[in-house]
Design a protein around this motif. Structure first.
Motif: not given
Length: 443
Positions: A133-137, A139-157
């Motif tokens: 996901g991406v939020e675009l405020p 004039g400000g900095r964009p905000r990213l939602r990232l999903v990591h996949r590593d051997g079936g485990r999920r992480g978010r950042a």
């Protein structure tokens, strides 16, 4: 503080953008790539002299030519009957200061990835991470939602870079955030098959050929030199013809579906052009990828504040005229140059878009009209059973005009390219002390 750039996508466009940013003095660059490994894939492609010029400016030409790459010296168009429509010198033979290169995408991507890790550090590329996901405020900095996949485990950042660059392909998540109501890839009713074969050099010739009629076409060219006299070379091929039914929507833009060569070989039996047998080329392949021929509708805007697009994410086009990867390379250099010349990132992205979007829009539209390959359709409509003298079918002046218009539409004619890269000094900033981007941390 030095700005932090996040590039979504670790393909040709994304990796070249990272290198171009580094070349103008930016060190904090993170490339996030959805694949778990940055594993080169795909078939062959052609890099036009204008793109080779920019890769040379990045110090990559020697590495490209030392491996699986070949200077393309001639292009020939044929009618499916075997009659020659035209032959054109390419690269240095056409008066360019830089060659045109036939290269396996895997080799190009490996050269780019190695250079990114060497120049920006091994942490610059983060595999197994997709943009969720991406939020675009405003004039400000964009905000990213990232999903990591590593051997079936999920992480978010989440991340808030100073600049976000969408290089994530034809189904770009960044593009979707910029244009939430847009429809997806546009299909033209054609299927494409592509693959790579190994053949004796004598069986493939030294030229690139494009052949067919107004219904189906074949593109074949060698990508390597034989390692020894009589040795084999790597051959790229791509075929297109109308589909017999509509594909599933999810397959639009997906070129990774393997199919047996036998499923389409019969459509090209008997096709031979100056000793190059299309069936022989196909039978020498282990497998093939099948995909619908799609592009994206041109956009009226690539950028929003500090977020923009490059490559297929910005201007996916039909595989005509050898311009997909080539235009991605030029995008990368133009974007980095604009960011070096304009302290305000939003202003820089506007300048980049003002230069590049009209050019690539013209190419997208030209490719929908078949670009330079329209000569094959003209020849077939005017002489469907073949001919002995093409100039009785298409006058020489008309052939030259078609090729010239296409080159001019993308500003890759020899006179323009030979002026040299417009993306060097005087806007290069003083190189700041090295400050690499920190690792992406997932919950």
């Amino acid at each position: 503080m030095t700005p932090h750039f996040v590039i979504a996508g670790g393909g040709v466009a994304g990796l070249t953008t990272a290198l171009a940013l580094h070349a103008v003095g930016f060190e904090r660059v993170t490339v996030v790539e959805a694949a778990r490994e940055l594993r080169p894939a795909g078939a062959g492609l052609n890099l036009m002299p204008g793109a080779v010029r920019e890769l040379d400016a990045l110090g990559l030409l020697a590495a490209l030519e030392s491996g699986a790459a070949l200077r393309t010296r001639e292009l020939r168009y044929y009618h499916r009957s075997g009659a020659l429509i035209s032959r054109e010198p390419r690269g240095l033979g056409a008066g360019y200061r830089w060659p045109q290169l036939s290269v396996h995408r895997a080799h190009l991507q490996q050269v780019l990835a190695d250079a990114v890790r060497d120049r920006l550090g091994p942490a610059a590329v983060v595999p197994g991470v997709r943009v969720a996901g991406v939020e675009l405020p405003g004039g400000g900095r964009p905000r990213l939602r990232l999903v990591h996949r590593d051997g079936g485990r999920r992480g978010r950042a989440s991340m808030e870079p100073d600049v976000l660059i969408g290089a994530d392909g034809i189904r770009s998540a960044v593009r979707a955030a910029l244009h939430p109501g847009e429809t997806g890839p546009v299909w033209n009713g054609m299927l494409v098959w592509r693959g790579v074969s190994r053949l004796p050099a004598a069986a493939i010739g030294s030229f690139m050929l494009i052949a067919g009629d107004d219904r189906q076409k074949a593109v074949v060219y060698p990508m390597t030199r034989p390692p020894r006299p009589g040795g084999q070379v790597l051959v790229n091929w791509a075929l297109a013809r109308p589909a017999e039914g509509a594909p599933e929507e999810r397959l639009l833009g997906d070129w990774r579906r393997d199919v047996p060569v036998e499923t389409f070989l019969h459509h090209f039996e008997g096709w031979e052009f100056d000793g190059v047998s299309i069936p022989r080329v196909l039978r020498a392949a282990d497998t093939a990828q099948e995909y619908p021929m799609v592009d994206r509708d041109p956009l009226d805007r690539w950028s929003h504040g500090r977020t923009t697009l490059v490559g297929d994410a910005a201007h996916a086009m039909y595989p005509i005229g050898s311009n997909g990867a080539s235009q991605s390379v030029v995008d990368a250099r133009a974007l980095a140059h604009a960011l070096a010349c304009h302290p305000d990132p939003a202003e820089a992205l506007r300048a980049y878009e003002a230069e590049r979007r009209p050019v690539t829009t013209a190419l997208q539209q030209a490719n929908r009209r078949l670009g330079p390959e329209v000569v094959i359709d003209l020849a077939h409509r005017r002489a469907p059973h073949g001919f002995t003298d093409v100039h009785q079918v298409i006058p020489a002046e008309e052939l030259a005009a078609i090729a010239g218009r296409y080159a001019a539409s993308g500003a890759f004619d020899p006179a323009t390219v030979n002026q040299g890269s417009p993306y060097g000094p005087p806007c290069l900033p003083a190189r700041a002390p090295r400050a690499v981007a920190g690792p992406v941390t997932f919950a």
